[in-house]
Design a protein around this motif. Structure first.
Motif, PDB file in Angstrom:
ATOM      1  N   PHE A 164      42.464   7.701  45.202  1.00 54.32           N
ATOM      2  CA  PHE A 164      42.213   6.261  45.214  1.00 54.32           C
ATOM      3  C   PHE A 164      43.454   5.482  44.792  1.00 54.32           C
ATOM      4  O   PHE A 164      43.767   4.429  45.363  1.00 54.32           O
ATOM      5  CB  PHE A 164      41.044   5.927  44.285  1.00 54.32           C
ATOM      6  CG  PHE A 164      39.700   6.382  44.798  1.00 54.32           C
ATOM      7  CD1 PHE A 164      39.561   6.891  46.079  1.00 54.32           C
ATOM      8  CD2 PHE A 164      38.570   6.315  43.994  1.00 54.32           C
ATOM      9  CE1 PHE A 164      38.329   7.322  46.560  1.00 54.32           C
ATOM     10  CE2 PHE A 164      37.335   6.736  44.459  1.00 54.32           C
ATOM     11  CZ  PHE A 164      37.219   7.238  45.744  1.00 54.32           C
ATOM     12  N   ASP A 165      44.161   5.979  43.769  1.00 50.45           N
ATOM     13  CA  ASP A 165      45.381   5.305  43.326  1.00 50.45           C
ATOM     14  C   ASP A 165      46.431   5.286  44.434  1.00 50.45           C
ATOM     15  O   ASP A 165      47.062   4.262  44.700  1.00 50.45           O
ATOM     16  CB  ASP A 165      45.956   6.017  42.097  1.00 50.45           C
ATOM     17  CG  ASP A 165      45.122   5.763  40.846  1.00 50.45           C
ATOM     18  OD1 ASP A 165      44.254   4.877  40.893  1.00 50.45           O
ATOM     19  OD2 ASP A 165      45.340   6.471  39.846  1.00 50.45           O
ATOM     20  N   VAL A 166      46.624   6.434  45.064  1.00 48.46           N
ATOM     21  CA  VAL A 166      47.665   6.563  46.086  1.00 48.46           C
ATOM     22  C   VAL A 166      47.380   5.667  47.280  1.00 48.46           C
ATOM     23  O   VAL A 166      48.289   5.033  47.835  1.00 48.46           O
ATOM     24  CB  VAL A 166      47.782   8.049  46.528  1.00 48.46           C
ATOM     25  CG1 VAL A 166      48.582   8.166  47.809  1.00 48.46           C
ATOM     26  CG2 VAL A 166      48.424   8.869  45.422  1.00 48.46           C
ATOM     27  N   CYS A 167      46.130   5.603  47.700  1.00 47.25           N
ATOM     28  CA  CYS A 167      45.764   4.875  48.920  1.00 47.25           C
ATOM     29  C   CYS A 167      45.353   3.424  48.653  1.00 47.25           C
ATOM     30  O   CYS A 167      44.861   2.751  49.568  1.00 47.25           O
ATOM     31  CB  CYS A 167      44.645   5.608  49.640  1.00 47.25           C
ATOM     32  SG  CYS A 167      45.100   7.267  50.183  1.00 47.25           S
ATOM     33  N   GLY A 168      45.506   2.952  47.455  1.00 46.49           N
ATOM     34  CA  GLY A 168      45.211   1.553  47.162  1.00 46.49           C
ATOM     35  C   GLY A 168      43.739   1.233  47.032  1.00 46.49           C
ATOM     36  O   GLY A 168      43.359   0.055  47.033  1.00 46.49           O
ATOM     37  N   ILE A 169      42.885   2.240  46.919  1.00 47.35           N
ATOM     38  CA  ILE A 169      41.443   2.001  46.781  1.00 47.35           C
ATOM     39  C   ILE A 169      41.128   1.425  45.406  1.00 47.35           C
ATOM     40  O   ILE A 169      40.263   0.557  45.252  1.00 47.35           O
ATOM     41  CB  ILE A 169      40.656   3.304  47.014  1.00 47.35           C
ATOM     42  CG1 ILE A 169      40.989   3.899  48.389  1.00 47.35           C
ATOM     43  CG2 ILE A 169      39.168   3.072  46.859  1.00 47.35           C
ATOM     44  CD1 ILE A 169      40.551   3.061  49.541  1.00 47.35           C
ATOM     45  N   THR A 170      41.834   1.886  44.377  1.00 41.86           N
ATOM     46  CA  THR A 170      41.558   1.473  42.999  1.00 41.86           C
ATOM     47  C   THR A 170      41.675  -0.034  42.828  1.00 41.86           C
ATOM     48  O   THR A 170      40.891  -0.656  42.110  1.00 41.86           O
ATOM     49  CB  THR A 170      42.518   2.190  42.037  1.00 41.86           C
ATOM     50  OG1 THR A 170      42.390   3.603  42.214  1.00 41.86           O
ATOM     51  CG2 THR A 170      42.197   1.833  40.601  1.00 41.86           C
ATOM     52  N   GLY A 171      42.638  -0.647  43.473  1.00 42.33           N
ATOM     53  CA  GLY A 171      42.821  -2.089  43.323  1.00 42.33           C
ATOM     54  C   GLY A 171      41.806  -2.915  44.088  1.00 42.33           C
ATOM     55  O   GLY A 171      41.709  -4.132  43.876  1.00 42.33           O
ATOM     56  N   TYR A 172      41.056  -2.278  44.978  1.00 42.28           N
ATOM     57  CA  TYR A 172      40.113  -3.019  45.826  1.00 42.28           C
ATOM     58  C   TYR A 172      38.658  -2.707  45.476  1.00 42.28           C
ATOM     59  O   TYR A 172      37.784  -3.545  45.643  1.00 42.28           O
ATOM     60  CB  TYR A 172      40.380  -2.667  47.289  1.00 42.28           C
ATOM     61  CG  TYR A 172      39.699  -3.573  48.286  1.00 42.28           C
ATOM     62  CD1 TYR A 172      39.878  -4.953  48.243  1.00 42.28           C
ATOM     63  CD2 TYR A 172      38.874  -3.046  49.268  1.00 42.28           C
ATOM     64  CE1 TYR A 172      39.256  -5.784  49.161  1.00 42.28           C
ATOM     65  CE2 TYR A 172      38.237  -3.868  50.194  1.00 42.28           C
ATOM     66  CZ  TYR A 172      38.440  -5.240  50.138  1.00 42.28           C
ATOM     67  OH  TYR A 172      37.817  -6.062  51.038  1.00 42.28           O
ATOM     68  N   ILE A 173      38.413  -1.489  45.016  1.00 35.67           N
ATOM     69  CA  ILE A 173      37.062  -1.088  44.622  1.00 35.67           C
ATOM     70  C   ILE A 173      37.118  -0.660  43.157  1.00 35.67           C
ATOM     71  O   ILE A 173      37.857   0.263  42.809  1.00 35.67           O
ATOM     72  CB  ILE A 173      36.542   0.064  45.502  1.00 35.67           C
ATOM     73  CG1 ILE A 173      36.563  -0.342  46.978  1.00 35.67           C
ATOM     74  CG2 ILE A 173      35.139   0.468  45.085  1.00 35.67           C
ATOM     75  CD1 ILE A 173      36.155   0.777  47.929  1.00 35.67           C
TER      76      ILE A 173
END
Length: 731
Positions: free
Chosen positions: A98-107
């Motif tokens: 999630f961190d690598v793919c930018g999921i953390t900042g959106y979800i």
């Protein structure tokens, strides 16, 4: 009692908890069925006007690009309706993805303990770009004294400071990755099973991935996340975008992990369509070495993929200008490597079970016994491609895991048969031509294997060739066929060696004799006798320099008084790689280099380096040139040889006469911006490399080679590719 808002869907448990909906997949989100089930559950919640959803990931061990896109699509849908998607119970692996793919900042996560920074932290860091040393100091990974020492070494060697501190053992490779991540704002990933999408890894051709040193891990909404150890290599990212059509985003990873996964991935697609399509229609195998007897590849390709595989390996090597093909078995893989410009590059790894079929096919092409696998075999293969015939020397050697095969490519088009094109400087060329004008005497060309000795002899023979002269050669084997010249091949199996043929050649009224190599005492003595009796004898000898040829012949048993009269000259040579003209970058030579090589002519000299491009496959070199040392026998040298000189005596004589050695000639090529100091010292000595405690990293494959390593010297905002230790993996 709360009732489910929708019927239970396959593999998804949907539960209404007050105003929220809780979705719990029963398995990993890495298949179309699971992703469709998840999206159906989200839509069912939306239809029931429940737009706040928590996704329980406790049973989700793996997720692929399709699953990640589904999470983003679900969040988009819910945000438009005033709701949201959050997740809980995510594993460490999922959090990293999630961190690598930018999921953390959106979800967001509903777990209070979830954090996004699992690296080592040392306190608040200014968001402005900081120097790597300052970041490492802030993270308490390095001391001020070590930074000072690393800075001093950086000024001396030009190496990146990150490479220096890892090489010194002050900071681990993984810690440096975290520091680089903070400096460049690029995420870090530890490549392991589950940390990448296998389908995404196939989006980039494996040979290209090897050459660039990258590994695609996820592809989400048109963005291809690329694991790389060199995130500042902008040309590599640009090439990936051009090849895939996706926007490339770098992710930091260790180089050895990237190489391991790339090799594993390459071994799973031995019959890839691009490899089979690599065989042109004009490529034919000449079955019986008869010009009128051709067997087209297309006639048999449909019946055996191995035939196409072998043909593509051969044709690709010819296209790339390789001199040798190595097909090597190991415990797990069969590895194909090409030797280009004197350096081996890995082309492809194949499944081990294919290796026996490949060897058998090559033996059939070489007319050898495919049932004999215990003894070495030698043969010859002839193919026709691009309108010309190319010979290949086949050699097999049984080993622990099977037979290793080496094919020597003898391409007449690439042969240099003109002494004016050997790359000699004007003084050396004039001296060499003067030796060839002698009516009799012994002319030797010396150097290690692969230094171009045979090429120089062929060029000399072509220079001397005429209908007025009877030229006879003794070779093992005959590499190139020359008109008018009588060429003979030794056959040790029947007792026909160099010495025996040479005895009979002397009865053929020769004017010029070329002996492929002087290997033992008898051949040396006969060659000297032939030179004394009115023949011009050309031969090669394995010595490091021209002075070593004299002592070697004396050690072989040639009497000094005979050698003194017979020897007319010795040419020592090496081959060095030439800087690629397409990516050549020049810089001023460091002061310590100027002082070391006494370049004190008043002006600071320039040095050149290849920055790496498609033309040279990111190696910085394309083609080779030769450096020479020419020793002509004069009266003083004859007297010296007569006394049975020592090596020191010959060296003193050459210094007294001002004869320029191999290193001198090589440094002239460095100052003329044709090659590099590293390349000259690699060919002549290793003293300079030990001075900087670095070794040259070997490139991988055509297509081909991995970029040797980078350090960033800013010139037009492009990183310059430089040779760095193979165990270092950062820009």
């Amino acid at each position: 009692m709360n009732a489910p808002i929708a019927a239970k869907l396959p593999d998804i448990v949907s539960t209404n908890v007050g105003a929220l909906v809780r979705l719990r997949p029963r398995d990993s989100l890495n298949s179309q069925a699971l992703v469709d089930a998840f999206m159906s559950s989200v839509k069912a919640s939306v239809d029931a006007r429940q737009v706040k959803i928590t996704l329980d990931l406790s049973a989700v061990q793996l997720i692929n690009s399709m699953g990640l896109e589904a999470l983003l699509d679900a969040q988009d849908m819910l945000l438009r309706l005033g709701g949201w998607l959050k997740y809980s119970n995510a594993s460490v692996l999922l959090l990293e993805i999630f961190d690598v793919c930018g999921i953390t900042g959106y979800i967001k996560s509903v777990d209070a303990s979830t954090g996004t920074d699992r690296g080592r932290s040392g306190g608040a860091i200014d968001q402005a770009r900081q120097r790597l040393g300052d970041i490492l100091l802030d993270m308490s990974l390095i001391s001020n004294e070590q930074i000072v020492e690393a800075t001093r070494l950086q000024e001396q060697t030009g190496m990146r400071i990150g490479h220096i501190i890892v090489d010194k053992g002050w900071v681990s490779e993984q810690d440096l990755l975290f520091a680089l991540s903070r400096q460049l704002s690029i995420p870090v990933i530890r490549l392991r099973p589950g940390a990448y999408d296998p389908d995404t890894s196939s989006l980039l051709d494996q040979t290209v991935a090897k050459r660039l040193g990258v590994f695609p891990i996820f592809c989400i909404r048109g963005v291809l996340y690329i694991a790389t150890a060199t995130p500042q290599a902008v040309p590599s990212l640009t090439e990936i975008e051009e090849r895939t059509g996706f926007s490339a985003k770098p992710v930091l990873a260790q180089r050895d992990e990237i190489l391991r996964l790339t090799e594993q991935n390459a071994g799973s697609s031995d019959y890839s369509p691009d490899m089979i399509a690599d065989v042109d229609e004009d490529f034919e195998h000449i079955e019986n070495l008869l010009p009128e007897d051709y067997s087209a590849i297309d006639d048999v390709a449909a019946g055996s993929p191995v035939v196409n595989l072998v043909n593509s390996i051969i044709q690709r090597s010819i296209r790339d200008g390789a001199s040798d093909i190595h097909i090597e078995p190991s415990r797990i893989h069969s590895r194909v490597r090409y030797r280009i410009d004197g350096v081996l590059y890995e082309y492809k790894t194949l499944r081990m079970e294919l290796h026996p079929s490949i060897v058998s096919r090559l033996k059939v092409m070489a007319n050898l016994d495919i049932a004999e696998r215990r003894l070495p075999q030698d043969g010859r293969i002839q193919v026709q491609t691009q309108g010309r015939s190319v010979d290949l020397r086949f050699s097999s050697l049984p080993g622990m895991y099977g037979e290793k095969v080496v094919l020597r490519i003898l391409d007449q088009r690439n042969a240099i048969l003109d002494v004016d094109k050997l790359g000699m400087t004007a003084p050396n060329l004039d001296c060499f031509k003067g030796l060839l004008k002698r009516s009799h005497g012994l002319v030797l060309v010396t150097g290690p294997t692969g230094s171009g000795k045979t090429t120089s002899l062929y060029a000399a023979l072509n220079h001397l060739n005429s209908v007025e002269k009877n030229i006879v050669t003794i070779e093992d084997p005959v590499e190139y066929q020359l008109d008018i010249i009588n060429q003979n091949q030794v056959r040790p199996a029947i007792g026909l060696g160099f010495a025996k043929i040479l005895k009979h050649v002397l009865r053929q009224d020769p004017d010029i004799i070329m002996v492929g190599e002087i290997r033992e005492r008898e051949t040396a003595q006969i060659a000297v006798q032939a030179a004394l009796t009115g023949h011009l004898v050309l031969s090669t000898l394995h010595t490091n320099d021209s002075a070593g040829a004299v002592t070697r012949l004396i050690d072989m048993g040639v009497e000094p008084y005979l050698l003194s009269s017979a020897l007319v000259g010795v040419v020592a040579q090496r081959l060095v790689r030439e800087i690629c003209p397409s990516c050549k970058v020049t810089t001023l030579a460091p002061l310590n280099i100027v002082e070391r090589y006494s370049w004190d002519d008043g002006a600071t000299p320039q040095l050149a380096k290849g920055s790496g491009c498609r033309e040279c496959y990111d190696s910085g070199y394309r083609g080779r040139l030769s450096i020479h040392e020419v020793l002509e026998a004069d009266e003083e040298l004859q007297k010296l040889v007569l006394s049975g000189p020592s090596r020191d005596g010959l060296t003193a004589y050459m210094k007294k006469r001002g004869i320029r050695g191999l290193l001198d000639d090589g440094m002239d090529r460095v100052r003329s911006l044709h090659t590099t100091i590293e390349e000259v010292n690699r060919a002549v000595s290793i003293e300079w490399l030990s001075m900087f405690a670095t070794t040259e990293r070997q490139p991988r494959v055509p297509s081909r080679a991995l970029c040797p390593g980078h350090y960033s010297v800013q010139k037009s905002q492009r990183p310059i590719v430089c040779s760095l230790p193979s165990n270092l993996s950062f820009c």
